[in-house]
Write a protein that holds these residues in place. Structure first.
Motif, PDB file in Angstrom:
ATOM      1  N   ASP A 136       0.822  -1.215   0.000  1.00  0.00           N
ATOM      2  CA  ASP A 136       0.000   0.000   0.000  1.00  0.00           C
ATOM      3  C   ASP A 136       0.852   1.259   0.000  1.00  0.00           C
ATOM      4  O   ASP A 136       0.551   2.227  -0.711  1.00  0.00           O
ATOM      5  CB  ASP A 136      -0.934   0.005   1.219  1.00  0.00           C
ATOM      6  N   TYR A 137       1.908   1.265   0.812  1.00  0.00           N
ATOM      7  CA  TYR A 137       2.770   2.442   0.881  1.00  0.00           C
ATOM      8  C   TYR A 137       3.408   2.730  -0.484  1.00  0.00           C
ATOM      9  O   TYR A 137       3.503   3.881  -0.918  1.00  0.00           O
ATOM     10  CB  TYR A 137       3.878   2.239   1.916  1.00  0.00           C
ATOM     11  N   SER A 138       3.849   1.677  -1.155  1.00  0.00           N
ATOM     12  CA  SER A 138       4.525   1.842  -2.435  1.00  0.00           C
ATOM     13  C   SER A 138       3.564   2.351  -3.507  1.00  0.00           C
ATOM     14  O   SER A 138       3.893   3.274  -4.262  1.00  0.00           O
ATOM     15  CB  SER A 138       5.134   0.499  -2.865  1.00  0.00           C
ATOM     16  N   SER A 139       2.369   1.789  -3.566  1.00  0.00           N
ATOM     17  CA  SER A 139       1.375   2.230  -4.551  1.00  0.00           C
ATOM     18  C   SER A 139       0.984   3.682  -4.319  1.00  0.00           C
ATOM     19  O   SER A 139       0.868   4.474  -5.265  1.00  0.00           O
ATOM     20  CB  SER A 139       0.131   1.340  -4.469  1.00  0.00           C
ATOM     21  N   ALA A 140       0.765   4.044  -3.046  1.00  0.00           N
ATOM     22  CA  ALA A 140       0.381   5.412  -2.718  1.00  0.00           C
ATOM     23  C   ALA A 140       1.507   6.391  -3.051  1.00  0.00           C
ATOM     24  O   ALA A 140       1.260   7.504  -3.543  1.00  0.00           O
ATOM     25  CB  ALA A 140       0.006   5.516  -1.243  1.00  0.00           C
ATOM     26  N   ALA A 141       2.759   5.986  -2.796  1.00  0.00           N
ATOM     27  CA  ALA A 141       3.905   6.852  -3.087  1.00  0.00           C
ATOM     28  C   ALA A 141       4.019   7.113  -4.583  1.00  0.00           C
ATOM     29  O   ALA A 141       4.203   8.248  -5.020  1.00  0.00           O
ATOM     30  CB  ALA A 141       5.187   6.212  -2.562  1.00  0.00           C
ATOM     31  N   ARG A 142       3.877   6.070  -5.388  1.00  0.00           N
ATOM     32  CA  ARG A 142       3.976   6.252  -6.835  1.00  0.00           C
ATOM     33  C   ARG A 142       2.851   7.147  -7.355  1.00  0.00           C
ATOM     34  O   ARG A 142       3.075   8.044  -8.174  1.00  0.00           O
ATOM     35  CB  ARG A 142       3.918   4.905  -7.554  1.00  0.00           C
ATOM     36  N   GLN A 143       1.638   6.920  -6.866  1.00  0.00           N
ATOM     37  CA  GLN A 143       0.506   7.705  -7.333  1.00  0.00           C
ATOM     38  C   GLN A 143       0.677   9.187  -7.014  1.00  0.00           C
ATOM     39  O   GLN A 143       0.482  10.050  -7.879  1.00  0.00           O
ATOM     40  CB  GLN A 143      -0.789   7.180  -6.696  1.00  0.00           C
ATOM     41  N   SER A 144       1.052   9.489  -5.773  1.00  0.00           N
ATOM     42  CA  SER A 144       1.162  10.891  -5.366  1.00  0.00           C
ATOM     43  C   SER A 144       2.353  11.593  -6.024  1.00  0.00           C
ATOM     44  O   SER A 144       2.250  12.754  -6.450  1.00  0.00           O
ATOM     45  CB  SER A 144       1.272  10.991  -3.840  1.00  0.00           C
ATOM     46  N   ILE A 145       3.474  10.900  -6.138  1.00  0.00           N
ATOM     47  CA  ILE A 145       4.673  11.548  -6.681  1.00  0.00           C
ATOM     48  C   ILE A 145       4.576  11.699  -8.200  1.00  0.00           C
ATOM     49  O   ILE A 145       4.977  12.733  -8.761  1.00  0.00           O
ATOM     50  CB  ILE A 145       5.939  10.768  -6.266  1.00  0.00           C
ATOM     51  N   VAL A 146       4.040  10.693  -8.890  1.00  0.00           N
ATOM     52  CA  VAL A 146       3.841  10.821 -10.338  1.00  0.00           C
ATOM     53  C   VAL A 146       2.869  11.957 -10.627  1.00  0.00           C
ATOM     54  O   VAL A 146       3.052  12.722 -11.590  1.00  0.00           O
ATOM     55  CB  VAL A 146       3.332   9.487 -10.931  1.00  0.00           C
ATOM     56  N   GLU A 147       1.859  12.117  -9.797  1.00  0.00           N
ATOM     57  CA  GLU A 147       0.908  13.217  -9.965  1.00  0.00           C
ATOM     58  C   GLU A 147       1.614  14.564  -9.807  1.00  0.00           C
ATOM     59  O   GLU A 147       1.353  15.507 -10.565  1.00  0.00           O
ATOM     60  CB  GLU A 147      -0.220  13.088  -8.944  1.00  0.00           C
ATOM     61  N   LEU A 148       2.516  14.647  -8.831  1.00  0.00           N
ATOM     62  CA  LEU A 148       3.289  15.883  -8.648  1.00  0.00           C
ATOM     63  C   LEU A 148       4.179  16.157  -9.859  1.00  0.00           C
ATOM     64  O   LEU A 148       4.289  17.301 -10.327  1.00  0.00           O
ATOM     65  CB  LEU A 148       4.141  15.789  -7.384  1.00  0.00           C
ATOM     66  N   LEU A 149       4.845  15.114 -10.368  1.00  0.00           N
ATOM     67  CA  LEU A 149       5.729  15.290 -11.514  1.00  0.00           C
ATOM     68  C   LEU A 149       4.957  15.770 -12.738  1.00  0.00           C
ATOM     69  O   LEU A 149       5.423  16.633 -13.494  1.00  0.00           O
ATOM     70  CB  LEU A 149       6.451  13.977 -11.825  1.00  0.00           C
ATOM     71  N   GLU A 150       3.772  15.205 -12.939  1.00  0.00           N
ATOM     72  CA  GLU A 150       3.000  15.539 -14.133  1.00  0.00           C
ATOM     73  C   GLU A 150       2.287  16.887 -14.011  1.00  0.00           C
ATOM     74  O   GLU A 150       2.180  17.625 -14.994  1.00  0.00           O
ATOM     75  CB  GLU A 150       1.976  14.439 -14.413  1.00  0.00           C
ATOM     76  N   SER A 151       1.781  17.177 -12.814  1.00  0.00           N
ATOM     77  CA  SER A 151       0.973  18.387 -12.677  1.00  0.00           C
ATOM     78  C   SER A 151       1.778  19.608 -12.243  1.00  0.00           C
ATOM     79  O   SER A 151       1.392  20.750 -12.532  1.00  0.00           O
ATOM     80  CB  SER A 151      -0.155  18.155 -11.657  1.00  0.00           C
ATOM     81  N   VAL A 152       2.895  19.402 -11.550  1.00  0.00           N
ATOM     82  CA  VAL A 152       3.671  20.537 -11.039  1.00  0.00           C
ATOM     83  C   VAL A 152       4.993  20.704 -11.801  1.00  0.00           C
ATOM     84  O   VAL A 152       5.264  21.762 -12.378  1.00  0.00           O
ATOM     85  CB  VAL A 152       3.951  20.375  -9.528  1.00  0.00           C
TER      86      VAL A 152
END
Length: 405
Positions: A136-152
């Protein structure tokens, strides 16, 4: 009619004078349902809170110098470790596999140069991520950080390149229309969600409430000899059958009602924790009438199915063995409606006993049930009930069946 009333009252008194049966039928279900769904909601909240508050352990290879300048949020949600281009990532990948590290991000070695030379580049640079979807930690980390990379981060680099992002934007979707884009009947939408779960639960709980009562009322009394005494009284055996069936139907509905009330109390907490939000469903008088008719007819059919099996069984244990396959059929019928695809149903589906009742309940919640389909399902349930009632009366008139001869 007098005989039916006497048997009916006798069966109700037998249940309501038994403290253990009252506890098992009306108190224990509430405790179990409220406890189970309350625990589900609590554990879901705890799991989500744990994932949200966890600070991810992330390794980044070839990290660009401007990454944390443009994405300061990165340091708030993750503990960052760096790798150079010459470092091997095999050990980090193994730690991700073992659940010790949450995410590995690999930037191209010449990422900054590729970004600067975009006009002569055949394709944009690729950022690679490695994570463990079973953690769960790994999936959540990828989702949140990829979102930051793409949106910010990507947005910041594009603004640096073009200045005004509108230059490279052909169109937007619902940028000013987010609130008005959704057009739906809130009651119907909530009804569809409830229609996936409640019909399945109602049909199963009706049968569960009938199983133990039916086998004890018919086979149990045969074993104890009390049914034989009743059969020699000056009461028609058909009246004994109808009196027992009506009493069992009332008890089945009462037992299922307790379960359903407990579900109504406990389910909102569990659904709210799972992101379903508030569910508000309103019913008209015709829907309430159809729902009551379907549940009453279905309860009577269940009572008859259990009673027919019980009357031919010699012992309560044998009756329970015979009833189990019926219970499996009820569960499967409920699952078919729970996971049914959307679209127009075939006419014959409303003529299949039990299954059609689940369909009707589901469509009542979604406000889609027509009078014709209701009449077909209700009529078939009543027809089968009449046939089984005839079988019951014939079995009660058989000395061989009733006295296990």
């Amino acid at each position: 009619m007098r005989g039916i009333q006497i048997v009916f009252q006798k069966e109700l008194k037998r249940v309501f004078k038994d403290k253990k049966m009252i506890f098992s039928l009306f108190i224990l279900p509430v405790v179990l349902m409220v406890g189970i769904y309350g625990l589900m909601g609590y554990l879901t909240d705890q799991m989500m809170e744990d994932v949200e508050t966890h600070k991810s352990l992330v390794w980044i290879q070839n990290e660009p110098e401007d990454l944390r300048i443009y994405v300061p949020q990165l340091d708030q949600i993750a503990e960052i470790q760096s790798l150079t281009a010459s470092d091997s990532t095999d050990e980090v990948k193994q730690m991700i596999y073992d659940g010790m590290v949450d995410l590995l991000i690999v930037f191209p070695e010449d990422f900054t140069e590729q970004i600067a030379e975009y006009e002569s580049s055949e394709q944009p640079p690729e950022i690679k991520t490695f994570y463990n979807p079973s953690e769960d930690y790994s999936s959540a980390a990828r989702q949140s950080i990829v979102e930051l990379l793409e949106s910010v981060y990507e947005k910041a680099l594009l603004e640096q390149r073009f200045g005004n992002l509108n230059v490279v934007t052909a169109f937007t979707v619902d940028s000013t229309n987010a609130e008005e884009s959704t057009i739906q009947n809130e009651s119907k939408a909530a009804g569809r969600m409830l229609g996936m779960m409640l019909p399945y639960l109602i049909t199963i709980l009706l049968f569960a409430g009938t199983m133990s009562l039916g086998t004890d009322t018919i086979t149990g009394e045969k074993e104890r000899g009390t049914l034989a005494c009743m059969l020699v009284t000056p009461v028609k055996r058909s009246e004994i059958v109808l009196g027992k069936l009506l009493a069992l139907t009332v008890m089945s509905i009462l037992s299922a009602s307790v379960y359903i009330i407990a579900l109504v109390i406990a389910m909102p907490k569990a659904l709210g924790s799972m992101g379903a939000g508030d569910l508000t469903v309103s019913f008209g008088a015709s829907q309430i009438a159809m729902m009551a008719a379907v549940i009453l007819a279905l309860a009577f059919l269940y009572v008859l199915l259990v009673a027919v099996v019980s009357v031919f069984a010699r012992t309560v244990k044998e009756a329970a063995t015979y009833v189990t396959p019926l219970y499996m059929i009820v569960i499967v019928a409920g699952l078919f409606t729970m996971f049914a695809t959307t679209g127009t149903r075939e006419v014959y589906e409303y003529l299949i006993p039990i299954y059609s009742s689940s369909i009707c309940l589901s469509e009542i919640f979604a406000n889609e049930l027509t009078v014709a389909h209701f009449a077909m399902s209700f009529g078939m349930t009543i027809l089968l009930s009449v046939i089984l009632t005839g079988v019951m009366i014939k079995a009660f008139n058989s000395e061989k069946v009733m006295f296990n001869a």
